[in-house]
Design a protein around this motif. Structure first.
Motif, PDB file in Angstrom:
ATOM      1  N   ASP A   1     -61.594  -3.779 -43.532  1.00  0.00           N
ATOM      2  CA  ASP A   1     -60.596  -2.899 -42.915  1.00  0.00           C
ATOM      3  C   ASP A   1     -59.741  -2.228 -43.984  1.00  0.00           C
ATOM      4  N   ILE A   2     -59.282  -3.015 -44.950  1.00  0.00           N
ATOM      5  CA  ILE A   2     -58.440  -2.475 -46.027  1.00  0.00           C
ATOM      6  C   ILE A   2     -59.224  -1.465 -46.854  1.00  0.00           C
TER       7      ILE A   2
ATOM      8  N   ALA B   1     -47.477   1.493 -63.024  1.00  0.00           N
ATOM      9  CA  ALA B   1     -46.520   2.084 -62.085  1.00  0.00           C
ATOM     10  C   ALA B   1     -47.177   2.601 -60.807  1.00  0.00           C
ATOM     11  N   ASN B   2     -48.446   2.982 -60.869  1.00  0.00           N
ATOM     12  CA  ASN B   2     -49.066   3.578 -59.688  1.00  0.00           C
ATOM     13  C   ASN B   2     -50.033   2.623 -58.969  1.00  0.00           C
ATOM     14  N   VAL B   3     -49.855   1.327 -59.149  1.00  0.00           N
ATOM     15  CA  VAL B   3     -50.655   0.330 -58.438  1.00  0.00           C
ATOM     16  C   VAL B   3     -49.759  -0.338 -57.403  1.00  0.00           C
ATOM     17  N   LYS B   4     -50.241  -0.346 -56.184  1.00  0.00           N
ATOM     18  CA  LYS B   4     -49.495  -0.967 -55.094  1.00  0.00           C
ATOM     19  C   LYS B   4     -50.056  -2.371 -54.854  1.00  0.00           C
ATOM     20  N   GLN B   5     -49.198  -3.366 -54.869  1.00  0.00           N
ATOM     21  CA  GLN B   5     -49.616  -4.733 -54.621  1.00  0.00           C
ATOM     22  C   GLN B   5     -49.056  -5.189 -53.283  1.00  0.00           C
ATOM     23  N   ILE B   6     -49.907  -5.852 -52.513  1.00  0.00           N
ATOM     24  CA  ILE B   6     -49.473  -6.402 -51.238  1.00  0.00           C
ATOM     25  C   ILE B   6     -50.010  -7.820 -51.113  1.00  0.00           C
ATOM     26  N   LEU B   7     -49.378  -8.606 -50.277  1.00  0.00           N
ATOM     27  CA  LEU B   7     -49.830  -9.955 -49.994  1.00  0.00           C
ATOM     28  C   LEU B   7     -50.056 -10.070 -48.504  1.00  0.00           C
ATOM     29  N   LEU B   8     -51.254 -10.489 -48.141  1.00  0.00           N
ATOM     30  CA  LEU B   8     -51.589 -10.680 -46.733  1.00  0.00           C
ATOM     31  C   LEU B   8     -52.055 -12.113 -46.546  1.00  0.00           C
ATOM     32  N   TRP B   9     -51.528 -12.794 -45.546  1.00  0.00           N
ATOM     33  CA  TRP B   9     -51.990 -14.130 -45.213  1.00  0.00           C
ATOM     34  C   TRP B   9     -53.046 -13.973 -44.121  1.00  0.00           C
TER      35      TRP B   9
END
Length: 95
Positions: free
Chosen positions: A78-79, A58-66
């Motif tokens: 940078d991230i 629940a406390n993991v944030k997932q993102i997708l970057l191209w």
């Protein structure tokens, strides 16, 4: 590595290890096919599971970057830098 198509290479490596050895398999998720293969490769396995099976944390944030290839390393740093700064700010609130 198994899910990424390296099953053949992993099996070749395992053919070269001594009969008396220890095998560790670690994964955040283990698909059914990988689990079946692992069962054939290990003796007396011990499974350690944390949390519910197949449930996202629940406390993991997932993102997708191209990101284009030449920029990948810079974008990763940078991230990581932004994440590190954010963690430092949060940790000061608990000190």
């Amino acid at each position: 590595m198994l899910k990424m198509g390296f099953q053949h290479q992993v099996l070749e490596v395992l053919d070269q290890v001594p009969e008396d050895h220890q095998t560790l398999l670690t994964s955040a998720t283990i698909p059914k096919g990988t689990e079946e293969l692992a069962a054939r490769l290990v003796r007396d396995p011990v499974r350690i599971a944390i949390g519910e099976k197949n449930q996202p944390c629940a406390n993991v944030k997932q993102i997708l970057l191209w990101v284009e290839e030449p920029s990948k390393k810079k974008k990763l740093f940078d991230i990581l830098n932004v994440s590190y700064i954010h963690l430092r700010e949060i940790s000061h609130h608990f000190s």
